[in-house]
Scaffold this motif. Structure first.
Motif, PDB file in Angstrom:
ATOM      1  N   VAL A   7      11.311 -10.337  98.426  1.00  0.00           N
ATOM      2  CA  VAL A   7      10.664  -9.270  99.202  1.00  0.00           C
ATOM      3  C   VAL A   7      10.928  -9.480 100.690  1.00  0.00           C
ATOM      4  CG1 VAL A   7       8.467  -8.202  99.816  1.00  0.00           C
ATOM      5  CG2 VAL A   7       8.934  -8.826  97.437  1.00  0.00           C
ATOM      6  N   ALA A   8      10.845 -10.719 101.151  1.00  0.00           N
ATOM      7  CA  ALA A   8      11.157 -11.007 102.557  1.00  0.00           C
ATOM      8  C   ALA A   8      12.588 -10.599 102.894  1.00  0.00           C
ATOM      9  CB  ALA A   8      10.953 -12.489 102.841  1.00  0.00           C
ATOM     10  N   GLN A   9      13.478 -10.759 101.941  1.00  0.00           N
ATOM     11  CA  GLN A   9      14.894 -10.450 102.113  1.00  0.00           C
ATOM     12  C   GLN A   9      15.174  -8.951 102.075  1.00  0.00           C
ATOM     13  OE1 GLN A   9      17.222 -12.300  99.037  1.00  0.00           O
ATOM     14  NE2 GLN A   9      19.157 -11.399  99.721  1.00  0.00           N
ATOM     15  N   GLY A  10      14.211  -8.167 101.558  1.00  0.00           N
ATOM     16  CA  GLY A  10      14.426  -6.733 101.440  1.00  0.00           C
ATOM     17  C   GLY A  10      15.091  -6.305 100.157  1.00  0.00           C
ATOM     18  N   ARG A  11      15.202  -7.219  99.197  1.00  0.00           N
ATOM     19  CA  ARG A  11      15.774  -6.861  97.901  1.00  0.00           C
ATOM     20  C   ARG A  11      14.800  -6.009  97.079  1.00  0.00           C
ATOM     21  NH1 ARG A  11      19.279 -10.421  95.431  1.00  0.00           N
ATOM     22  NH2 ARG A  11      18.976  -9.099  93.603  1.00  0.00           N
ATOM     23  N   TYR A  12      13.517  -6.204  97.288  1.00  0.00           N
ATOM     24  CA  TYR A  12      12.458  -5.433  96.630  1.00  0.00           C
ATOM     25  C   TYR A  12      11.446  -5.022  97.683  1.00  0.00           C
ATOM     26  CZ  TYR A  12      14.408  -7.025  92.210  1.00  0.00           C
ATOM     27  OH  TYR A  12      15.262  -7.256  91.157  1.00  0.00           O
ATOM     28  N   ASP A  13      10.727  -3.941  97.387  1.00  0.00           N
ATOM     29  CA  ASP A  13       9.751  -3.437  98.352  1.00  0.00           C
ATOM     30  C   ASP A  13       8.464  -4.251  98.374  1.00  0.00           C
ATOM     31  OD1 ASP A  13      11.312  -1.128  99.159  1.00  0.00           O
ATOM     32  OD2 ASP A  13      10.850  -0.273  97.187  1.00  0.00           O
ATOM     33  N   ALA A  14       8.095  -4.854  97.248  1.00  0.00           N
ATOM     34  CA  ALA A  14       6.811  -5.547  97.180  1.00  0.00           C
ATOM     35  C   ALA A  14       6.789  -6.506  96.005  1.00  0.00           C
ATOM     36  CB  ALA A  14       5.667  -4.530  97.035  1.00  0.00           C
ATOM     37  N   ALA A  70       3.373   4.868  89.991  1.00  0.00           N
ATOM     38  CA  ALA A  70       4.676   4.940  89.329  1.00  0.00           C
ATOM     39  C   ALA A  70       5.677   4.134  90.141  1.00  0.00           C
ATOM     40  CB  ALA A  70       5.120   6.394  89.204  1.00  0.00           C
ATOM     41  N   MET A  71       5.717   2.826  89.871  1.00  0.00           N
ATOM     42  CA  MET A  71       6.612   1.926  90.578  1.00  0.00           C
ATOM     43  C   MET A  71       7.673   1.393  89.618  1.00  0.00           C
ATOM     44  SD  MET A  71       3.897  -0.149  93.005  1.00  0.00           S
ATOM     45  CE  MET A  71       2.757  -0.586  91.675  1.00  0.00           C
ATOM     46  N   ASP A  72       8.781   0.977  90.171  1.00  0.00           N
ATOM     47  CA  ASP A  72       9.882   0.425  89.386  1.00  0.00           C
ATOM     48  C   ASP A  72       9.683  -1.084  89.314  1.00  0.00           C
ATOM     49  OD1 ASP A  72      12.229  -0.144  88.108  1.00  0.00           O
ATOM     50  OD2 ASP A  72      13.537   0.328  89.808  1.00  0.00           O
ATOM     51  N   ARG A  73       9.159  -1.579  88.184  1.00  0.00           N
ATOM     52  CA  ARG A  73       8.760  -2.986  88.065  1.00  0.00           C
ATOM     53  C   ARG A  73       9.884  -3.855  87.526  1.00  0.00           C
ATOM     54  NH1 ARG A  73       7.277  -6.797  84.625  1.00  0.00           N
ATOM     55  NH2 ARG A  73       7.839  -5.431  82.880  1.00  0.00           N
ATOM     56  N   SER A  74      10.075  -5.002  88.162  1.00  0.00           N
ATOM     57  CA  SER A  74      10.963  -6.052  87.679  1.00  0.00           C
ATOM     58  C   SER A  74      10.194  -7.361  87.702  1.00  0.00           C
ATOM     59  CB  SER A  74      12.221  -6.153  88.549  1.00  0.00           C
ATOM     60  OG  SER A  74      12.959  -4.947  88.543  1.00  0.00           O
ATOM     61  N   GLN A 101       5.304  -3.446 105.807  1.00  0.00           N
ATOM     62  CA  GLN A 101       4.089  -2.965 106.481  1.00  0.00           C
ATOM     63  C   GLN A 101       3.648  -1.591 105.986  1.00  0.00           C
ATOM     64  OE1 GLN A 101       2.328  -4.700 108.728  1.00  0.00           O
ATOM     65  NE2 GLN A 101       3.717  -6.445 108.869  1.00  0.00           N
ATOM     66  N   GLY A 102       4.598  -0.764 105.554  1.00  0.00           N
ATOM     67  CA  GLY A 102       4.257   0.601 105.184  1.00  0.00           C
ATOM     68  C   GLY A 102       3.508   0.733 103.879  1.00  0.00           C
ATOM     69  N   ILE A 103       3.873  -0.057 102.876  1.00  0.00           N
ATOM     70  CA  ILE A 103       3.239   0.145 101.564  1.00  0.00           C
ATOM     71  C   ILE A 103       2.220  -0.938 101.204  1.00  0.00           C
ATOM     72  CG2 ILE A 103       5.210   1.442 100.698  1.00  0.00           C
ATOM     73  CD1 ILE A 103       5.896  -0.980  98.959  1.00  0.00           C
ATOM     74  N   ILE A 117       4.626   4.534  98.097  1.00  0.00           N
ATOM     75  CA  ILE A 117       4.406   3.617  96.977  1.00  0.00           C
ATOM     76  C   ILE A 117       5.047   4.145  95.696  1.00  0.00           C
ATOM     77  CG2 ILE A 117       2.177   4.619  96.350  1.00  0.00           C
ATOM     78  CD1 ILE A 117       1.205   1.812  95.702  1.00  0.00           C
ATOM     79  N   THR A 118       5.113   5.454  95.530  1.00  0.00           N
ATOM     80  CA  THR A 118       5.732   6.033  94.342  1.00  0.00           C
ATOM     81  C   THR A 118       7.232   5.744  94.342  1.00  0.00           C
ATOM     82  OG1 THR A 118       4.097   7.818  94.286  1.00  0.00           O
ATOM     83  CG2 THR A 118       6.132   8.151  93.044  1.00  0.00           C
ATOM     84  N   GLY A 119       7.679   5.124  93.270  1.00  0.00           N
ATOM     85  CA  GLY A 119       9.088   4.780  93.166  1.00  0.00           C
ATOM     86  C   GLY A 119       9.466   3.474  93.832  1.00  0.00           C
ATOM     87  N   ALA A 120       8.494   2.766  94.402  1.00  0.00           N
ATOM     88  CA  ALA A 120       8.797   1.497  95.059  1.00  0.00           C
ATOM     89  C   ALA A 120       9.275   0.468  94.034  1.00  0.00           C
ATOM     90  CB  ALA A 120       7.553   0.979  95.782  1.00  0.00           C
TER      91      ALA A 120
END
Length: 265
Positions: free
Chosen positions: A188-195, A172-176, A246-248, A149-152
């Motif tokens: 997120v489904a596309q994999g452009r962002y983690d969550a 500590a996540m990278d927010r947009s 699934q991981g985060i 989760i850190t840096g996601a």
């Protein structure tokens, strides 16, 4: 699910794009809806009118739930229901941006079974049908496999990172941010962002299509407390949404405060 349900949604989404593009966002007539429900434009209403006419004519036994239609509780007794946001990201549309979307879904007994999210100004069509995978412009998509989760990289509004929403310090996540919730789910489904996550009560029409596209891509979805999302409720609002690989996903929901400690936002 009839085999043509997804095809029906795709054709309707593409027609919605043709209608919306006839309007110029900055000069289209717009006004504020009552009770602080946000802005609406003549484009929203034109798209909604077409969608309601065409989709209900094609599936007269399906219920109807749309942001721009008066809610008819008859939908609660329907086996299947359309869940529609004619233009998701209306403020973005008004500003002349290109990040607004049409969000169309069909739910069966609370579960979304067909979905389309179309961004006509970006030529992006996200689609999914239950058990058939998720696609962007007909090419298969998948979420990231990140486990830390850190840096996601996450899509979320700034207030969601306030200390009051988290058991400890916010991770500590990278927010947009993107103005359209539907587009956030698709990215997120596309994999452009983690969550992505939203912690406010969330209208079903904002996230129904994205819920299926995410799950079919291989991501995990829930409300902010980790509970599964069930659609076509009498009150069509969810307790926020968390969507991630699934991981985060469980790491985000476990880091958020529990339901009995939720602050008002």
């Amino acid at each position: 699910m009839p085999e043509t349900d997804l095809k029906l949604l795709i054709e309707a989404a593409e027609e919605a794009g043709r209608i919306a593009r006839r309007f110029s966002g900055p000069v289209a007539q717009s006004w504020d809806k009552p009770d602080g429900a946000g802005p609406v434009t003549e484009a929203d209403l034109a798209v909604n009118e077409m969608l309601e006419h065409e989709l209900r004519a094609a599936r007269p036994d399906y219920g109807w739930l749309s942001e721009e239609s008066v809610d008819n509780q008859d939908r609660l007794s329907a086996e299947r229901v359309f869940i529609i946001d004619p233009i998701d990201g209306t403020r973005s549309f008004i500003e002349g941006s290109n990040t607004w979307a049409h969000s169309l879904a069909i739910a069966e007994k609370g579960e979304v079974i067909a979905a389309a999210i179309f961004l006509p100004m970006r030529d992006k069509l996200y689609t999914a049908a239950r058990g058939m995978g998720a696609f962007l412009n007909y090419e298969r998509i998948h979420p990231t496999t990140r486990a830390d989760i850190t840096g996601a990289s996450v899509l979320a509004a700034r207030p969601t990172m306030d200390r009051q929403h988290w058991r400890n310090a916010p991770p500590a996540m990278d927010r947009s941010h993107r103005p359209s919730l539907a587009y956030r789910t698709a990215l997120v489904a596309q994999g452009r962002y983690d969550a992505m996550f939203t912690l406010r009560p969330t209208w079903e029409w904002d996230i129904a299509a994205g819920d299926l596209i995410l799950r079919e891509a291989g991501a995990r979805t829930s409300d902010r407390f980790g509970a599964p999302l069930v659609f076509n409720n009498r009150d069509p609002r969810q307790k926020g949404m968390v969507a991630a690989g699934q991981g985060i996903h469980p790491k985000i929901t476990e880091a958020l405060v529990p339901e009995d400690a939720v602050p008002r936002i």
